[in-house]
Every structure is written in C-alpha cells, then in structure tokens.
Design a protein around this motif. Structure first.
Motif, PDB file in Angstrom:
ATOM      1  N   LEU A   1      -8.968  -5.156  -2.545  1.00 21.40           N
ATOM      2  CA  LEU A   1      -8.582  -3.920  -2.246  1.00 21.40           C
ATOM      3  C   LEU A   1      -9.232  -3.743  -0.665  1.00 21.40           C
ATOM      4  O   LEU A   1      -9.842  -4.206  -0.080  1.00 21.40           O
ATOM      5  CB  LEU A   1      -9.418  -2.721  -2.895  1.00 21.40           C
ATOM      6  CG  LEU A   1      -9.150  -2.703  -4.441  1.00 21.40           C
ATOM      7  CD1 LEU A   1     -10.105  -1.565  -4.967  1.00 21.40           C
ATOM      8  CD2 LEU A   1      -7.635  -2.424  -4.876  1.00 21.40           C
ATOM      9  N   PRO A   2      -8.135  -2.839  -0.212  1.00 21.00           N
ATOM     10  CA  PRO A   2      -8.276  -2.349   1.143  1.00 21.00           C
ATOM     11  C   PRO A   2      -9.382  -1.215   1.494  1.00 21.00           C
ATOM     12  O   PRO A   2      -9.100  -0.274   1.722  1.00 21.00           O
ATOM     13  CB  PRO A   2      -6.858  -1.994   1.816  1.00 21.00           C
ATOM     14  CG  PRO A   2      -6.385  -1.430   0.446  1.00 21.00           C
ATOM     15  CD  PRO A   2      -6.799  -2.319  -0.522  1.00 21.00           C
TER      16      PRO A   2
ATOM     17  N   HIS B   1     -13.881  -8.154   4.712  1.00 22.67           N
ATOM     18  CA  HIS B   1     -13.973  -6.806   4.678  1.00 22.67           C
ATOM     19  C   HIS B   1     -14.990  -6.382   5.665  1.00 22.67           C
ATOM     20  O   HIS B   1     -15.939  -7.163   6.033  1.00 22.67           O
ATOM     21  CB  HIS B   1     -14.431  -6.061   3.305  1.00 22.67           C
ATOM     22  CG  HIS B   1     -13.153  -6.220   2.333  1.00 22.67           C
ATOM     23  ND1 HIS B   1     -12.997  -7.469   1.943  1.00 22.67           N
ATOM     24  CD2 HIS B   1     -12.486  -5.391   1.723  1.00 22.67           C
ATOM     25  CE1 HIS B   1     -12.054  -7.323   1.007  1.00 22.67           C
ATOM     26  NE2 HIS B   1     -11.762  -5.985   0.788  1.00 22.67           N
TER      27      HIS B   1
ATOM     28  N   LEU C   1      -5.740   2.618  -5.578  1.00 17.93           N
ATOM     29  CA  LEU C   1      -5.496   2.186  -4.557  1.00 17.93           C
ATOM     30  C   LEU C   1      -4.560   0.769  -4.404  1.00 17.93           C
ATOM     31  O   LEU C   1      -3.950   0.601  -3.405  1.00 17.93           O
ATOM     32  CB  LEU C   1      -7.030   1.371  -3.904  1.00 17.93           C
ATOM     33  CG  LEU C   1      -8.031   2.411  -3.569  1.00 17.93           C
ATOM     34  CD1 LEU C   1      -9.427   2.154  -3.195  1.00 17.93           C
ATOM     35  CD2 LEU C   1      -7.310   3.149  -2.180  1.00 17.93           C
ATOM     36  N   ARG C   2      -4.573   0.247  -5.654  1.00 17.50           N
ATOM     37  CA  ARG C   2      -3.509  -0.822  -5.620  1.00 17.50           C
ATOM     38  C   ARG C   2      -2.154  -0.332  -5.846  1.00 17.50           C
ATOM     39  O   ARG C   2      -1.189  -0.893  -5.131  1.00 17.50           O
ATOM     40  CB  ARG C   2      -3.688  -1.467  -6.791  1.00 17.50           C
ATOM     41  CG  ARG C   2      -4.649  -2.648  -6.911  1.00 17.50           C
ATOM     42  CD  ARG C   2      -4.503  -3.446  -8.170  1.00 17.50           C
ATOM     43  NE  ARG C   2      -4.853  -2.893  -9.510  1.00 17.50           N
ATOM     44  CZ  ARG C   2      -5.884  -2.722 -10.130  1.00 17.50           C
ATOM     45  NH1 ARG C   2      -7.103  -3.542  -9.453  1.00 17.50           N
ATOM     46  NH2 ARG C   2      -6.168  -2.196 -11.127  1.00 17.50           N
TER      47      ARG C   2
ATOM     48  N   ASP D   1      -1.333   0.858  -1.991  1.00 16.82           N
ATOM     49  CA  ASP D   1      -1.189  -0.387  -1.125  1.00 16.82           C
ATOM     50  C   ASP D   1       0.396  -0.817  -1.238  1.00 16.82           C
ATOM     51  O   ASP D   1       0.755  -1.348  -0.288  1.00 16.82           O
ATOM     52  CB  ASP D   1      -1.922  -1.449  -1.849  1.00 16.82           C
ATOM     53  CG  ASP D   1      -2.048  -2.674  -0.385  1.00 16.82           C
ATOM     54  OD1 ASP D   1      -1.966  -2.483   0.659  1.00 16.82           O
ATOM     55  OD2 ASP D   1      -2.217  -3.966  -0.820  1.00 16.82           O
TER      56      ASP D   1
ATOM     57  N   THR E   1       1.197   5.182   3.315  1.00 10.74           N
ATOM     58  CA  THR E   1      -0.200   5.315   3.764  1.00 10.74           C
ATOM     59  C   THR E   1      -0.501   3.921   4.226  1.00 10.74           C
ATOM     60  O   THR E   1       0.480   2.867   3.999  1.00 10.74           O
ATOM     61  CB  THR E   1      -1.243   5.341   2.613  1.00 10.74           C
ATOM     62  OG1 THR E   1      -1.196   4.550   1.688  1.00 10.74           O
ATOM     63  CG2 THR E   1      -1.085   6.929   2.123  1.00 10.74           C
ATOM     64  N   GLN E   2      -1.276   3.625   5.177  1.00 11.84           N
ATOM     65  CA  GLN E   2      -1.780   2.380   5.434  1.00 11.84           C
ATOM     66  C   GLN E   2      -3.392   2.382   5.558  1.00 11.84           C
ATOM     67  O   GLN E   2      -3.948   3.271   6.064  1.00 11.84           O
ATOM     68  CB  GLN E   2      -1.042   1.640   6.893  1.00 11.84           C
ATOM     69  CG  GLN E   2      -1.536   2.803   7.966  1.00 11.84           C
ATOM     70  CD  GLN E   2      -0.749   2.477   9.199  1.00 11.84           C
ATOM     71  OE1 GLN E   2       0.229   2.173   9.184  1.00 11.84           O
ATOM     72  NE2 GLN E   2      -1.466   2.466  10.390  1.00 11.84           N
ATOM     73  N   PRO E   3      -4.004   1.111   5.099  1.00 11.33           N
ATOM     74  CA  PRO E   3      -5.560   0.924   5.309  1.00 11.33           C
ATOM     75  C   PRO E   3      -6.194   0.994   6.597  1.00 11.33           C
ATOM     76  O   PRO E   3      -5.339   0.631   7.559  1.00 11.33           O
ATOM     77  CB  PRO E   3      -5.759  -0.056   4.484  1.00 11.33           C
ATOM     78  CG  PRO E   3      -4.393  -1.123   4.592  1.00 11.33           C
ATOM     79  CD  PRO E   3      -3.401  -0.274   4.726  1.00 11.33           C
TER      80      PRO E   3
END
Length: 784
Positions: free
Chosen positions: A246-247, A297, A468-469, A472, A477-479
């Motif tokens: 996940l981001p 991460h 969150l998946r 994505d 949105t963008q992380p």
C-alpha cells in the motif's frame, strides 16, 4: 388546567348527554364481545416501517465503479418484528448527489425513510424475498449496471437498499432501509488530491526490566500476548502484510521492534514458575517481513515507547527532569530502527494522543527536536469562512510545523468492524469523503494527511487496506509520503493558531497520567543514577531499567491507570532488590583488650558483576574512647564477599557503638547501615608491672635450675679412677659459682596489643569466593 376546567363547566348540558349516550351505545357491543369471547392475553402490535426489518449491505463492488461497470450489492435482511413479513422484495434506490461533506454526514445519521431523499426504486433491479418469520434472516444480491443508475456528472451519490412488504396484513410499505455511498467520476477529476496515510505499528508494553540470573540474562516478559499479534492472522502481522503493498508511511514505535527482537532469542514469561517463551520463530518471521516491507516505504520513528506528550505537558512538567526523557527516547528510536530494520528513520515527528494539541503540548513535543507535530482538524479548527479542506502543513512559529490530519478521514475506520456491513459502510464513507474533498475546489491541489487510531484491529486494518487499494486505482488522489506532506506549501487561509490549554478535551484530560506518576518515575531514575556509578559494567543495568522507565510513560497506558501504576511499581521494586544485593554482613560484638586493634568489616556482592568506587566508613559513637580508622575504597567482584580491615585506637575502657556505612562515589549513603558494639578493656600500668615482675621471677627460677644441673654434670665427669673428686668443672677462677649470685634481671617486657575479634563470626572471612553465595537474578542485561 384552568382552561380545561372552564371548558368543562361552560359545556352545554345537551351536548354532554349526547356524548354520554353515544359512548354507551358504542360500548354495548364491546361488552357483549367480552362476554361471548374467552379471555386471552392482549397481543402487542408489531412495529412497522423502516425499522421493522434490518437491512445490511455486506458488500458493494466495485467500490468506485467506472462507466461500463456493473455494481453488485449483497447483504442480508432480518425480521426484527413479532409478525411475519410477506410479499417482500428488495430494491436499489439511488438518492441525489451529495453537495458536500456535511450532506454526507447528515445522510449517514438519518434513519427514517424519505421518498424524496432516498429516491425511487431502480426499475428492473429488484429481488423477491420469501416470507420472513420473526427473527429470520435471508441474503440478497442485486446487480445494477452503472448506466441504469443514471449518475450523471461526477460526484458522490447516496445508494440505498430497501425492503418493501406487508406486515400484519397492512398495505405494502418500506419496512427496512440501509444506505451507503457511491463515489463516481466521469472524465477528468482535475488536480489530484495528495493523500498521506500513516500506517502505525504500535503495541502495548510487554517487556519488564527483569532478566534471569543466567549467563545470557534471559529477558522476562509481562505476558506472551505479543505473540498473538505477530503470528499469522494477528493484528500486527496483518498490518505488515497489508501495508507492504500500500502507498503508506510506516509510523513505528521502536519499543515494539526491541520487544520482538528480544522474542527471537530465549525469553521467559513473568511469574514464580513463568514458562519459557516458545515464539522465537514467529518473531523472526515478523521481523523479516517488516524488513522487506520498509525497503520501499518511508519510515517515521516515534520516540521510544511512544511517550504521552499531553501528560508530560500537563502533569509532568512540574516534576524536575521529567521532560529530560524525551531526548534520550528520540535518540534511542533512531538507533533501534536502524539496527533492527536497516533503515534510517525520520525522528522529527511528534504525535500527541488523538492529534489533540495546545500550546504546552507543542512546547513539549518540539523540545526534543521534533519540529513536525501531527495534530487533527478537530483540534486545530478552521474558520467558517473556509469552504474547502486546506493543505495539512501549517507553520506555527519557532520553525515548527503543524501537520493537520483530516478528522473525518482519520476516524473513518474506528469502532467494531468485524461485521462486514459496518466495514463496507466505513470503506464507502472514506472513499466518498476523499472524492468530495477533490470536488470542493477542483482547480486547487491540496495535501491531505490521514492519522488513524494508534492500534487498529485486524478488521479495521483490512478495511483501511481495502479503501486504499480502491483509491490507488482512482484518478482523484495520489499518494504522498509524510515528510513530503510536512514540506508542502501551506495554505495562507488555513488556521495556524494553536489552541490554548483550556481548549484541550476534558475526555482526554481524564485519561492522563497523574503528577504522582512522574514523581515515581523520577525517584526510580534517581535511584538508578545512584546505583550505576558503583558498577564496573553499568550499561548492563542502565539499558533495561532506562527502557523500562520510558515504557512507564507510554501513551498506551491511557485508560489503564491501575496497570500503569503496577508497572512503575514493579520497576522500582526490582531496582531496590538489586541494590540490596550489595550490602554489609552483620558483625557480632567485638572486644578489644589493648590500645589498638584491627576490625574487619565484610561487604557481600550478590550481583552478577563487580562493584567499585564505593567507600566503606566506620563511625564511632564515642570518638574519645575509640577512633574507628580511615574510610576505605572498596572493590568486590560479582558473587563474592570481601573483608576490609580498619585500624582502630582505644583511649578509654567501656562499650562503644560503631556504625558501618557504604557511600557512593558522590558521597551519598548506599544501603542500610550496619551497627555493632566494641567493648574496650584497656590494660593499666600497675597491672603491667605486676605481670612483668612475675615474668622476671619465672625467668630467674629457670636460670637457677639450669645452672644447678650444669654443675652436677661437671662433677660427675671430674672424678678420678681412685674415686677422688676432681676439680668442679663449673668453678671459675674465683671458685664455685653461686647460684644465688647469677644475674636474673634481663627478662623481656611483653604487652599484648593485638585486638580480639569474635572467631565465631562467619562474616569475617576475607573472601568467600563465588561459592559463598550464589549470584542472584539481576537486571543487568542490555535490552534487546
């Protein structure tokens, strides 16, 4: 009441008699029925309407559909009334587009059914439900193409499932309703919202300061509950497994890493016969998985043991040196993460409980180098004039930044999410909120931070990951990493004023550690500082106890004041137990029969390491009678005892009380004093003369006997063959020697000046060696 009375008294008699007659007329059939029918208990009417049947949406896929997708809604219906529901069917209802986050909140709180707000049934997409007897549940699944939902422009729509039917023979009506939210995007979403999601790896305190008395100094755990969290399917195992792909930004309490690392080796669970830990393989696997996950991460390390910053600010600052633990906790955090995971973490972030801050909390949080304080939008509130959610970063003065997490997104996954219906609702609400944030001002790119609960449950973590998946795969949105979010350009219209101390929530204040807790911590720290200077390997004690002191200030003790007090008390008691392992062995009373003597005092060291640098001092209660000698520096190996001799001088007869006391290098008393009595019996000059005279007489008598025997032997050897006596061999030139004329005045004057000590005192052995007393369990182990 007065109006009613006036109405009764002004009523016309004719109207009153007419009403009484009507009541009598209608009551007769009712009385006849009661006479004719057998009596039976009255039946309670079953409730009807939207609360008669509970409707649960257990899944909705896809969570954020595209133009050509088909939405599948599955769930269950349960009859909660006392009557059977017949002629029932479920249907999808598409409500109007929601025009903001406040409208979404209002729709989430609404319970009743409203045709205008819930919308009509989507034609052609219903499912019949067999008769529902009371308490019976049935499942359903509805498939609706997106084109049939008529979503129109991009936005967020309320999507509901209703159950309509008959109850107690009434007309068909909506008997149950459940709502969720459907984010929808058609075409370009404009500038994407930058989303930072904090992924916390935090647990409660599991390690104690105690270790076993073995060469490896096996650590002792409070419990073995951490194993259930890191084993497959456990909470922390799921957090690592889900977060890996996940981001997110990992936010880690280094104490968790130190505890799991200790589990990879032999350990024991606390108790009189505490079992040996058997979860080394589980601990190794979890650490290996985490090492792989953090390679891609960002990692933010909280101060070691996640100290309660609000409690420190409100209660601890009144205790000297209480704030001094934050600096070492931050340094230890960096070292622990680096050595355990092989990555260099960010340590310049502070995270108060629930993101609630005031000016004193900010001062404490930034005192140890954390220039970024993670707060929440329900603490640093925006003005009513702001119509959009601003960027998270806010300068608050002094070179510090408040990173304001969005309260709605941060609390979206709280509560019990073990039921699939609740989890689905949480996921859809989270997605809907992120979509609405982007729609507030599509031309303005903003950075939003999410700070969820510190210790998400397994079901909460799974719901967070599902959301969150989905995000994505969307285009709105963008992380963004947490450090980048803290460095984004702040919004000039956003709130920057830190709340006053009075604004801190009372519900959180009631959970804070009391001032007395910080006093106990400081007492333990002082005792540790006084103990460490006496050890030849102080790091073996400082590390486990220093870490335990930090754990005593952890945020995880909130809501468990009794448990926190018990933990702090156990640390202090164990440190006291260790300090008592270095002590003086009690002497019996001694007798001195001279002017000077040597008195030995024995120091016992039952620790696993040596002590040095301390001073042993004897103090006479009557220095005019007995001088106790000079203090001595001591050094005793671990598991040994050592006697130290003091040269004493007696000036007068009589008993004298003597105190023996150990002192630390800085002159502070160490341990309990030891007291014994010395009885001085000094010998006078007259007695000495009498003794000397007696000795002289004994010497003269011995000389006379010797000379007499010598003359007798000479006479025997001097006799001739005719029996005549020869000259006396002992006679000198002046004739026979007179025994009485020998010089007998050369005797020696002897005085016994040796001190006498009780030979039966076992403590007087100079060195008992390691076998004198076996080494006891100590906390002299470097915390893993």
């Amino acid at each position: 009441m007065a109006d009613a009375a006036r109405f009764r008294w002004t009523e016309r008699p004719r109207g009153r008699w007419l009403r009484r007659g009507a009541a009598l007329f209608t009551g007769v059939p009712l009385l006849m029925g009661l006479v004719q029918l057998p009596q039976a208990p009255a039946a309670h009417a079953a409730a009807t309407g939207p609360r008669t049947v509970d409707v649960s949406i257990d899944s909705l896929t896809p969570e954020a559909p595209g133009k050509g997708d088909t939405v599948t809604v599955s769930g269950t219906v349960t009859n909660e009334s006392r009557a059977t529901v017949t002629d029932a069917h479920v249907a999808v209802r598409r409500g109007p587009a929601l025009n903001g986050r406040s409208a979404l909140d209002a729709a989430a709180r609404r319970t009743g059914f409203s045709p205008a707000e819930d919308g009509p049934e989507v034609k052609g997409h219903t499912a019949d439900i067999d008769p529902l007897r009371p308490g019976i549940s049935r499942s359903f699944s509805l498939r609706v193409p997106v084109k049939d939902l008529d979503l129109g422009d991009g936005g967020v729509y309320q999507l509901g499932v209703s159950l309509s039917g008959r109850s107690q023979g009434q007309y068909e009506q909506v008997l149950g309703m459940e709502r969720t939210f459907l984010p929808w995007q058609e075409g370009d979403a404009g500038k994407k919202t930058q989303l930072t999601y904090m992924w916390p790896l935090i647990s409660s305190t599991h390690l104690t300061a105690q270790t076993d008395a073995d060469a490896e100094q096996t650590p002792v755990f409070r419990d073995d509950d951490l194993a259930s969290e890191i084993k497959p399917g456990g909470r922390l195992q799921q957090m690592v497994a889900l977060g890996k792909d996940l981001p997110v930004t990992f936010v880690i309490d280094p104490d968790l890493l130190a505890t799991v690392e200790a589990m990879t080796k032999p350990y024991r669970v606390h108790g009189p016969d505490g079992p040996a830990g058997k979860n080394q393989a589980v601990a190794k696997e979890w650490l290996n998985d985490l090492m792989e996950a953090v390679k891609t991460h960002e990692v933010v390390a909280l101060p070691f043991a996640d100290p309660d910053l609000a409690s420190l600010a409100h209660q601890g600052k009144n205790v000297p040196s209480a704030l001094g633990h934050l600096g070492p906790a931050t340094e230890l955090a960096s070292t622990t993460v680096d050595t355990t995971l092989g990555v260099k973490p960010r340590t310049d972030f502070a995270w108060p409980v629930d993101g609630a801050i005031d000016s004193s909390i900010v001062d404490v949080a930034t005192s140890a180098g954390a220039h970024n304080v993670i707060t929440r939008s329900d603490s640093l509130r925006e003005s009513d004039q702001l119509t959009y959610t601003p960027t998270a970063a806010r300068p608050i003065g002094g070179g510090n930044t408040a990173v304001v997490a969005d309260a709605g997104l941060s609390t979206a996954f709280e509560g019990d999410l073990t039921q699939s219906g609740r989890a689905t609702r949480a996921v859809q609400s989270f997605l809907a909120q992120t979509r609405l944030i982007g729609l507030q001002d599509p031309g303005r790119q903003r950075s939003i931070v999410v700070a969820p609960q510190r210790m998400p449950s397994t079901s909460q973590a799974q719901a967070m990951a599902a959301a969150l998946r989905t995000l994505d795969a969307t285009d709105w949105t963008q992380p963004l990493d947490l450090s980048d979010a803290a460095n984004t350009e702040p919004d000039q219209a956003a709130a920057r004023h830190v709340p006053s101390r009075a604004a801190y929530p009372s519900s959180l204040r009631r959970q804070e550690m009391p001032t007395e807790a910080f006093r106990q911590i400081q007492e333990t720290q002082t005792a540790l500082d006084e103990f460490r200077v006496n050890l030849d390997r102080p790091e073996r004690v400082v590390t486990p106890f220093g870490n335990a002191i930090m754990r005593g200030m952890s945020t995880q003790w909130r809501g468990n004041r009794a448990g926190a007090a018990a933990f702090r008390g156990s640390v202090r008691d164990y440190l006291t137990e260790l300090t008592r392992k270095v002590h003086l062995i009690q002497k019996s009373n001694a007798t001195l029969s001279g002017r000077s003597a040597t008195i030995p005092v024995t120091v016992q060291n039952n620790l696993l390491q040596g002590v040095e640098g301390m001073t042993l001092k004897l103090t006479s209660s009557q220095p005019n009678r007995l001088s106790a000698g000079e203090p001595q520096r001591i050094k005793v190996d671990g598991g040994h005892s050592q006697s130290f001799k003091f040269d004493t001088t007696a000036n007068a007869n009589g008993p004298v009380r003597v105190n023996a006391q150990l002192y630390t290098a800085d002159g502070k008393p160490y341990g309990q004093p030891m007291t014994f009595v010395v009885n001085v019996t000094e010998i006078t000059a007259t007695v000495m003369l009498v003794i000397a005279g007696g000795v002289l007489l004994l010497v003269l008598a011995g000389v006379r006997i010797y000379l007499q025997r010598k003359r007798a032997a000479a006479r025997k050897t001097g006799e001739g063959p005719q029996g005549e006596a020869g000259p006396d061999a002992t006679d000198g030139p002046e004739g026979p020697s007179d025994p009485d004329s020998r010089d007998g005045r050369d005797g020696t004057d002897a005085t016994d000046d040796a001190g006498v000590e009780d030979a039966g005192q076992p403590s007087d052995a100079p060195d008992t060696g390691s076998g004198n007393s076996g080494p006891s369990g100590s906390g002299e182990k470097v915390d893993r």
